[in-house]
Design a protein around this motif. Structure first.
Motif, PDB file in Angstrom:
ATOM      1  N   GLN A  23      87.272   8.879  80.322  1.00  0.00           N
ATOM      2  CA  GLN A  23      88.381   7.485  80.400  1.00  0.00           C
ATOM      3  C   GLN A  23      88.579   6.769  78.985  1.00  0.00           C
ATOM      4  N   GLU A  24      87.233   6.805  78.261  1.00  0.00           N
ATOM      5  CA  GLU A  24      87.462   5.889  77.216  1.00  0.00           C
ATOM      6  C   GLU A  24      88.052   6.946  75.805  1.00  0.00           C
ATOM      7  N   ALA A  25      87.578   7.892  76.184  1.00  0.00           N
ATOM      8  CA  ALA A  25      88.354   9.417  75.534  1.00  0.00           C
ATOM      9  C   ALA A  25      90.266   9.809  75.314  1.00  0.00           C
ATOM     10  N   LEU A  26      90.122   9.869  76.952  1.00  0.00           N
ATOM     11  CA  LEU A  26      91.810  10.116  77.044  1.00  0.00           C
ATOM     12  C   LEU A  26      92.340   8.050  76.570  1.00  0.00           C
ATOM     13  N   GLU A  27      91.717   7.057  77.199  1.00  0.00           N
ATOM     14  CA  GLU A  27      92.376   6.099  76.382  1.00  0.00           C
ATOM     15  C   GLU A  27      92.570   6.236  74.518  1.00  0.00           C
ATOM     16  N   LEU A  28      92.031   6.547  74.357  1.00  0.00           N
ATOM     17  CA  LEU A  28      91.747   7.259  72.619  1.00  0.00           C
ATOM     18  C   LEU A  28      92.815   7.706  72.119  1.00  0.00           C
ATOM     19  N   ALA A  29      92.935   9.145  73.298  1.00  0.00           N
ATOM     20  CA  ALA A  29      93.962  10.304  72.564  1.00  0.00           C
ATOM     21  C   ALA A  29      95.126  10.029  73.375  1.00  0.00           C
ATOM     22  N   ALA A  30      95.765   8.481  74.036  1.00  0.00           N
ATOM     23  CA  ALA A  30      96.835   8.679  75.393  1.00  0.00           C
ATOM     24  C   ALA A  30      97.396   8.196  74.006  1.00  0.00           C
ATOM     25  N   LYS A  31      96.960   6.559  72.998  1.00  0.00           N
ATOM     26  CA  LYS A  31      96.820   5.861  72.033  1.00  0.00           C
ATOM     27  C   LYS A  31      97.365   6.394  70.690  1.00  0.00           C
ATOM     28  N   TYR A  32      97.023   8.233  70.762  1.00  0.00           N
ATOM     29  CA  TYR A  32      97.026   9.083  69.343  1.00  0.00           C
ATOM     30  C   TYR A  32      98.204  10.040  69.391  1.00  0.00           C
ATOM     31  N   PHE A  33      98.553  10.205  70.175  1.00  0.00           N
ATOM     32  CA  PHE A  33      99.429  10.593  71.219  1.00  0.00           C
ATOM     33  C   PHE A  33     100.579  10.080  71.567  1.00  0.00           C
ATOM     34  N   GLY A  34     100.499   9.234  71.842  1.00  0.00           N
ATOM     35  CA  GLY A  34     101.547   7.686  72.487  1.00  0.00           C
ATOM     36  C   GLY A  34     102.303   8.832  74.163  1.00  0.00           C
ATOM     37  N   THR A  35     100.912   9.353  74.521  1.00  0.00           N
ATOM     38  CA  THR A  35     101.605   9.418  76.077  1.00  0.00           C
ATOM     39  C   THR A  35     101.162   8.463  77.274  1.00  0.00           C
TER      40      THR A  35
END
Length: 68
Positions: free
Chosen positions: A10-22
């Motif tokens: 979940q932490e990686a998913l949240e960081l990736a979402a911020k990075y990609f703007g998804t």
């Protein structure tokens, strides 16, 4: 498209979402997969250019770019 159930960090998913703007997990994961695939293609293309460069095929271009 295929539906797959999996556990996600979940932490990686949240960081990736911020990075990609998804905004959804599916969009984030798909964006990350596309990015990895694109980086892989670029790395392969770059490696091929390096090999071509070792043969001297770009030397003529370097000569043309030198100031006179």
């Amino acid at each position: 498209m295929t539906e797959t159930r999996l556990e996600v960090d979940q932490e990686a998913l949240e960081l990736a979402a911020k990075y990609f703007g998804t905004t959804t997990p599916a969009d984030t994961i798909n964006a990350a997969l596309r990015e990895v695939a694109a980086r892989s293609r670029r790395a392969k293309a770059f490696a091929e250019l390096v090999e071509i460069g070792k043969t001297g095929q770009f030397d003529e271009l370097l000569v043309k770019r030198r100031p006179r």
